[in-house]
Design a protein around this motif. Structure first.
Motif, PDB file in Angstrom:
ATOM      1  N   GLU A  29       0.838  -1.214   0.000  1.00  0.00           N
ATOM      2  CA  GLU A  29       0.000   0.000   0.000  1.00  0.00           C
ATOM      3  C   GLU A  29       0.870   1.261   0.000  1.00  0.00           C
ATOM      4  O   GLU A  29       1.699   1.454   0.886  1.00  0.00           O
ATOM      5  CB  GLU A  29      -0.912  -0.014   1.236  1.00  0.00           C
ATOM      6  N   PRO A  30       0.708   2.142  -1.012  1.00  0.00           N
ATOM      7  CA  PRO A  30       1.570   3.325  -1.104  1.00  0.00           C
ATOM      8  C   PRO A  30       1.442   4.234   0.121  1.00  0.00           C
ATOM      9  O   PRO A  30       0.441   4.207   0.831  1.00  0.00           O
ATOM     10  CB  PRO A  30       1.049   4.046  -2.343  1.00  0.00           C
ATOM     11  N   LEU A  31       2.466   5.025   0.330  1.00  0.00           N
ATOM     12  CA  LEU A  31       2.422   6.031   1.386  1.00  0.00           C
ATOM     13  C   LEU A  31       1.440   7.122   1.001  1.00  0.00           C
ATOM     14  O   LEU A  31       1.199   7.374  -0.181  1.00  0.00           O
ATOM     15  CB  LEU A  31       3.808   6.662   1.558  1.00  0.00           C
ATOM     16  N   LEU A  32       0.900   7.803   2.013  1.00  0.00           N
ATOM     17  CA  LEU A  32       0.046   8.973   1.762  1.00  0.00           C
ATOM     18  C   LEU A  32       0.725   9.928   0.789  1.00  0.00           C
ATOM     19  O   LEU A  32       0.103  10.474  -0.115  1.00  0.00           O
ATOM     20  CB  LEU A  32      -0.181   9.733   3.079  1.00  0.00           C
ATOM     21  N   LEU A  67      -8.980   8.632   1.498  1.00  0.00           N
ATOM     22  CA  LEU A  67      -8.529   8.500   2.885  1.00  0.00           C
ATOM     23  C   LEU A  67      -9.117   7.236   3.511  1.00  0.00           C
ATOM     24  O   LEU A  67      -8.424   6.453   4.167  1.00  0.00           O
ATOM     25  CB  LEU A  67      -9.004   9.737   3.650  1.00  0.00           C
ATOM     26  N   ALA A  68     -10.412   7.033   3.280  1.00  0.00           N
ATOM     27  CA  ALA A  68     -11.096   5.879   3.860  1.00  0.00           C
ATOM     28  C   ALA A  68     -10.453   4.582   3.372  1.00  0.00           C
ATOM     29  O   ALA A  68     -10.231   3.648   4.142  1.00  0.00           O
ATOM     30  CB  ALA A  68     -12.578   5.908   3.523  1.00  0.00           C
ATOM     31  N   HIS A  70      -7.361   4.144   2.108  1.00  0.00           N
ATOM     32  CA  HIS A  70      -5.978   4.016   2.577  1.00  0.00           C
ATOM     33  C   HIS A  70      -5.954   3.426   3.992  1.00  0.00           C
ATOM     34  O   HIS A  70      -5.273   2.430   4.255  1.00  0.00           O
ATOM     35  CB  HIS A  70      -5.301   5.388   2.567  1.00  0.00           C
ATOM     36  N   TYR A  71      -6.713   4.035   4.881  1.00  0.00           N
ATOM     37  CA  TYR A  71      -6.648   3.578   6.273  1.00  0.00           C
ATOM     38  C   TYR A  71      -7.374   2.248   6.489  1.00  0.00           C
ATOM     39  O   TYR A  71      -7.008   1.483   7.379  1.00  0.00           O
ATOM     40  CB  TYR A  71      -7.154   4.668   7.221  1.00  0.00           C
ATOM     41  N   THR A  72      -8.382   1.975   5.683  1.00  0.00           N
ATOM     42  CA  THR A  72      -9.016   0.660   5.794  1.00  0.00           C
ATOM     43  C   THR A  72      -8.034  -0.427   5.367  1.00  0.00           C
ATOM     44  O   THR A  72      -7.891  -1.455   6.023  1.00  0.00           O
ATOM     45  CB  THR A  72     -10.302   0.607   4.958  1.00  0.00           C
ATOM     46  N   LEU A  74      -4.770  -0.185   5.451  1.00  0.00           N
ATOM     47  CA  LEU A  74      -3.741  -0.291   6.493  1.00  0.00           C
ATOM     48  C   LEU A  74      -4.263  -1.107   7.682  1.00  0.00           C
ATOM     49  O   LEU A  74      -3.549  -1.946   8.230  1.00  0.00           O
ATOM     50  CB  LEU A  74      -3.282   1.092   6.960  1.00  0.00           C
ATOM     51  N   SER A  75      -5.508  -0.854   8.050  1.00  0.00           N
ATOM     52  CA  SER A  75      -6.049  -1.574   9.215  1.00  0.00           C
ATOM     53  C   SER A  75      -6.072  -3.072   8.943  1.00  0.00           C
ATOM     54  O   SER A  75      -5.875  -3.873   9.849  1.00  0.00           O
ATOM     55  CB  SER A  75      -7.449  -1.062   9.580  1.00  0.00           C
TER      56      SER A  75
END
Lengths: 487, 445
Positions: A29-32, A67-68, A70-72, A74-75
């Motif tokens: 997953e790419p960085l922000l 955003l949703a 990316h963080y989903t 990551l989680s």
């Protein structure tokens, strides 16, 4: 990625947990910053003159849907207690009841810490009642809720001990005694408090060596820092004698509350002769650890030490709940009043369980530790165990064993500590795991034990990413995306 | 299910049959047999804590908190209640994040490690310094850690730590506790009209100073004007120059690296955490040369077996669990989940959103001060400075009486002097500001 996949995985009806992984252009997953970074100039529309502002700001800027996702994603590459068992010794990773999240989200609890006490009677009542609960559970006379973590609580304990000794004209006491099996924070805290650390060995039963303690005690002793049961999961049966020895030498007895879960309802530090203790409410009282914090480390003391506690404290009078400063307070140890969101969850948890629930939690935690210890084939020295046990991986490398266990969908135990057990696997299942889950954990231990060297060294193979080279991370530190761009 | 679940903890899943089978496997008759606690310290009593159903426990907390008065808070001074977008709550509350622990096994913690790496990177951009740790408890404890860092890294020994005379009591007192085990002494330097009195500070600086701390914005809401000059004076005596700020202020104000800062501390929870009775997030950034002496956890990049980029906790030999009494800090649990929220909020706003929020902090504070200044019996702002987010106002009536009357009208402000109140506009809607100005008009005389 599949060459060393465990052949037994899932074949015999076991449940395995596989993590999601997201790969783009050869990377995960790419960085922000790799999604959408923009630079904005500050000068154009600023209400301030140029010399008071920065020139520009360059940061990621994502839409809410991006955003949703990316963080989903990551989680989904994180293992939490809701994913499966988490038997990290001394960390007490319990399931966290969901309702406490709703309790912490109550809007009326979201107040500024400088509100006048008359306008936040509800907040102060929760804090007062939590102090009272903790005092009863630990057998302590007074409690402060200010420390934001267990190690911060230790620091309060040490500062209170210093203030107490100085108040009594005993400021020369400059040594703190700590058993070699103690948590690393004990040593670091004593040093931060300005003390020389005197380490004492364990005896052949894994408990405090009374002769070594006697030899270490002197007119320079400020305190002995101890946890009971200790980090080997063993109860220090000589605790009353230990307390008498420390008190006779003029020192204080400090209780590290990291292992309190095992004692709930069966024994209290105050009754054992401890003068000061911290509670890890995020452990014992099941508040989420949030990836390493926030926690909360309230400190309880006997009456003689109460005047030295941090300020302000909460008390109750005819007028209602109010704040006050103890007479000889050490001052503040946090900018405000600590980690409220954690404290209110702990309050709700204790209120939910009550006497019977708390006592049962301790009982089941001890049952689970002893059952799991009986079900694994690695050598488990010492015993009987309370909340945790330390197995030895023997000829295997404990870190490799841990990586191999990841292949079976469980979180491994704490490894290589305490050092008095070679290749230690320090295991604490807590009361929230069922017999079925413990059997699955025992199987994972068994699979790891039966693995050949090559399989161990190349594990894990079912996780979101492969074995990570931690040496290269330390040798060539790259700690920000800016550092990566400079390469 | 094999049998019924035993009563007791509602979160212990054991059935009676399970318990019996487990006891048999261990080889004991009852759970009590597993406790080798001497009878003299066995606890025979009860705590006297009533159990509650989940519904009752929720109601207990809810009903208790209902007793709090519902006030519009114009309170700041180190703790701010900015609006946090719903998406932050929902994503941070995903249970994989919320219920995980410190990332000791990086292969199953990649998502959290990456989020913390992104948080560190955010602070690197905002401060201009090369490294940031992945969080401390709050600004006060981060200030304490900065002082012990200064003590360790300074080439020659010294004893003095300088802080402004207007520093918040909680920060100063926490700092004093942190340095109590060292030879350091905390001293104050004077401020003039809210900002550093540069001449007096320069007089106070000598070779015995190991650290000088300056805040921007200050606790009275003023913006410092001489940061670079102060920085060169501080560096001349080889002391560490420590600046206190926060991510929103840093989005607009001078970059600490550009004015010579060696360390930036502060409370980063202005982003990501709503008002929560003082709960914080300690920001800590510094120069690369102090890397091996930095307190707290660091996330770095590494590679896995497929040579892909991955993340891991690194440089753990600085930490208490390995280095014990020689560790750089005793911190173990930090505020990782709050750092996650802060990074989410920052990414949501983006650079223009952050700069806009900061710009509003200047414009709105100055506009509200002007409105109050028009009221009979009020002079605002007291300091002839530029302001960020908050300002001090002089009131003719005793400040306590004014604040008390404002409370009756539903507004909370700080009392900071016999005739001084302090007002903060962070997170307050325009509508509420109008109501506040009207209330001040009513109570000021």
């Amino acid at each position: 990625m599949t060459e060393h996949a465990p052949e037994a995985a899932g074949e015999n009806g076991e449940t395995y947990f596989d993590q999601a992984r997201y790969v783009t252009d050869g990377q995960y997953e790419p960085l922000l910053s790799e999604k959408n970074t923009t630079r904005v100039a500050i000068d154009d529309d600023s209400p301030l003159p140029d010399d008071l502002t920065r020139d520009s700001l360059e940061l990621p800027s994502l839409s809410e849907p991006e955003l949703a996702r990316h963080y989903t994603r990551l989680s989904q590459m994180v293992y939490g207690i809701d994913n499966g068992p988490y038997p990290l010794g001394s960390c007490t990773m319990k399931y966290n009841p969901k309702f406490t999240e709703d309790v912490a989200a109550l809007e009326s609890g979201a107040v500024h810490p400088d509100r006048s006490p008359e306008t936040i009677q509800g907040t102060l009542e929760i804090l007062y009642r939590l102090q009272d609960y903790l005092g009863r559970i630990g057998g302590m006379d007074a409690v402060t809720l200010q420390p934001p973590a267990g190690a911060a609580g230790e620091f309060v304990g040490i500062r209170v001990a210093t203030a107490y000794h100085e108040h009594n004209g005993e400021g020369h006491r400059d040594e703190v005694i700590i058993p070699e099996s103690a948590h690393g924070t004990n040593f670091a805290t004593a040093a931060l408090g300005g003390y020389d650390v005197v380490t004492i060995p364990s005896d052949e039963d894994g408990r405090v060596d009374l002769e070594a303690l006697e030899a270490a005690l002197s007119e320079n002793t400020a305190a002995l820092m101890l946890t009971n049961p200790n980090t080997l999961g063993l109860f220090e049966g000589d605790i009353q004698e230990i307390a008498a020895m420390v008190h006779d030498a003029g020192g204080l007895l400090y209780y590290d509350g990291a292992n309190l879960n095992a004692l709930l309802g069966r024994a209290r530090p105050g009754d054992m002769g401890f003068d000061v203790m911290h509670y890890n409410v995020h452990k014992t009282f099941a508040t989420p650890h949030g990836g390493g914090g926030p926690g909360a480390g309230p400190v309880g003391v006997v009456d003689e030490l109460a005047p030295f506690l941090p300020k302000p404290r909460v008390r109750h009078s005819d007028e209602g709940y109010e704040l006050f400063d103890p007479d000889h307070s050490i001052g503040h140890v946090h900018g405000f009043q600590g980690n409220w969101l954690v404290l209110v969850k702990a309050f709700a948890y204790i209120a939910r369980l009550g006497d019977e629930g708390l006592t049962d939690a301790g009982a089941k935690a001890v049952l689970n530790a002893n059952y799991l210890a009986s079900q694994i084939d690695y050598e488990v020295p010492y015993g009987p165990f309370h909340h945790e046990f330390v197995a030895s991986a023997g000829n295997q490398d404990a870190a490799d064993v841990a990586k191999r266990m990841l292949d079976f969908g469980v979180h491994p135990p704490t490894t290589k500590w305490p050092e008095i057990v070679p290749e230690a696997l320090m295991t604490e299942p807590t009361e929230v795991e069922s017999k079925e889950t413990l059997d699955r954990l025992a199987e994972a231990f068994g699979h790891a034990q039966a693995s050949d060297d090559e399989t161990l060294e190349t594990a894990p193979n079912r996780t979101a990413v492969g074995r990570i080279d931690q040496t290269s991370a330390a040798r060539n530190p790259r700690l920000s995306w800016q550092a990566l761009e400079d390469e | 299910m094999n049998g019924t679940r035993t009563t007791g903890s509602p979160y212990a899943p054991h059935t009676d049959d399970d318990t019996a089978a487990m006891l048999e496997a261990i080889g004991v008759d009852s759970i009590d047999d597993l406790f080798d606690i001497p009878p003299e310290v066995w606890f025979d009593d009860e705590f006297g804590i009533e159990p509650h159903s989940e519904r009752e426990a929720r109601a207990l907390v809810g009903d208790t908190l209902e007793q709090n008065d519902d006030l519009i808070e114009l309170l700041g001074r180190g703790h701010y209640g900015y609006y946090v977008p719903s998406v932050v709550d929902h994503l941070a509350d995903r249970s994989e994040f919320l219920t995980s622990y410190t990332q000791y096994q990086p292969e199953i913690s990649q998502g959290f490690l990456q989020a913390l790496f992104e948080y560190q990177s955010l602070l690197v951009e905002l401060t201009g310094l090369e490294i940031a740790n992945c969080s401390m408890y709050d600004a006060a404890t981060a200030l304490g850690e900065a002082a012990t860092l200064a003590d360790r890294v300074r080439a020659t020994s010294g004893h003095r730590v300088l802080v402004p005379d207007i520093l918040l009591e909680g920060r100063r007192s926490t700092l004093e506790n942190y340095v109590a085990g060292t030879d350091l002494e905390v001293e104050t330097y004077p401020t003039t009209d809210g900002n550093v009195d540069v001449d007096s500070l320069e007089t106070a600086l000598d070779e015995d100073v190991v650290m000088c701390y300056v805040e921007n914005p200050t606790v009275r809401g003023t913006i410092e004007e001489n940061l670079a000059d102060i920085g060169s004076s501080v560096n001349e005596v080889d002391a560490l120059y420590v600046i206190g700020s926060d991510p929103i202020a840093l989005s607009l104000l001078q970059r600490p690296a550009d004015v010579g800062a060696d360390v930036v501390i502060g409370d980063a929870s202005v982003l990501g955490l709503p008002t929560s009775y003082g709960m914080g997030l300690g920001l800590f950034a510094t120069r690369e040369r102090y890397l091996r002496q930095v307190p707290g956890r660091l996330v770095g990049v590494s590679e896995d077996q497929s040579d892909r980029r991955v993340f891991t906790l690194t440089l753990q030999t600085r930490e208490q669990h390995i280095r014990r009494e020689r560790a750089t800090s005793n911190i173990c649990t930090n505020q990782a989940w709050v750092a996650l929220r802060t990074a989410m909020h920052a990414a949501y706003l983006g650079p223009s959103g952050l700069a806009d929020l900061a710009t509003r902090g200047v414009r709105k504070a100055e506009a509200v001060a002007e409105q109050l200044d028009d009221i009979d019996g009020v002079e605002a702002p007291v300091h002839d400075r530029r302001h960020f987010r908050e300002f001090v106002a002089r009131v003719d009536r005793p400040a306590k009486a004014v604040a008390g009357d404002l409370e009756e009208h539903g507004y909370a402000v700080h009392v900071v002097g016999d005739h001084e109140i302090q007002c903060c506009i962070a997170g307050v809607s325009d509508e509420d500001i109008d109501g506040f100005v009207a209330a001040v008009t009513e109570v000021a005389r």
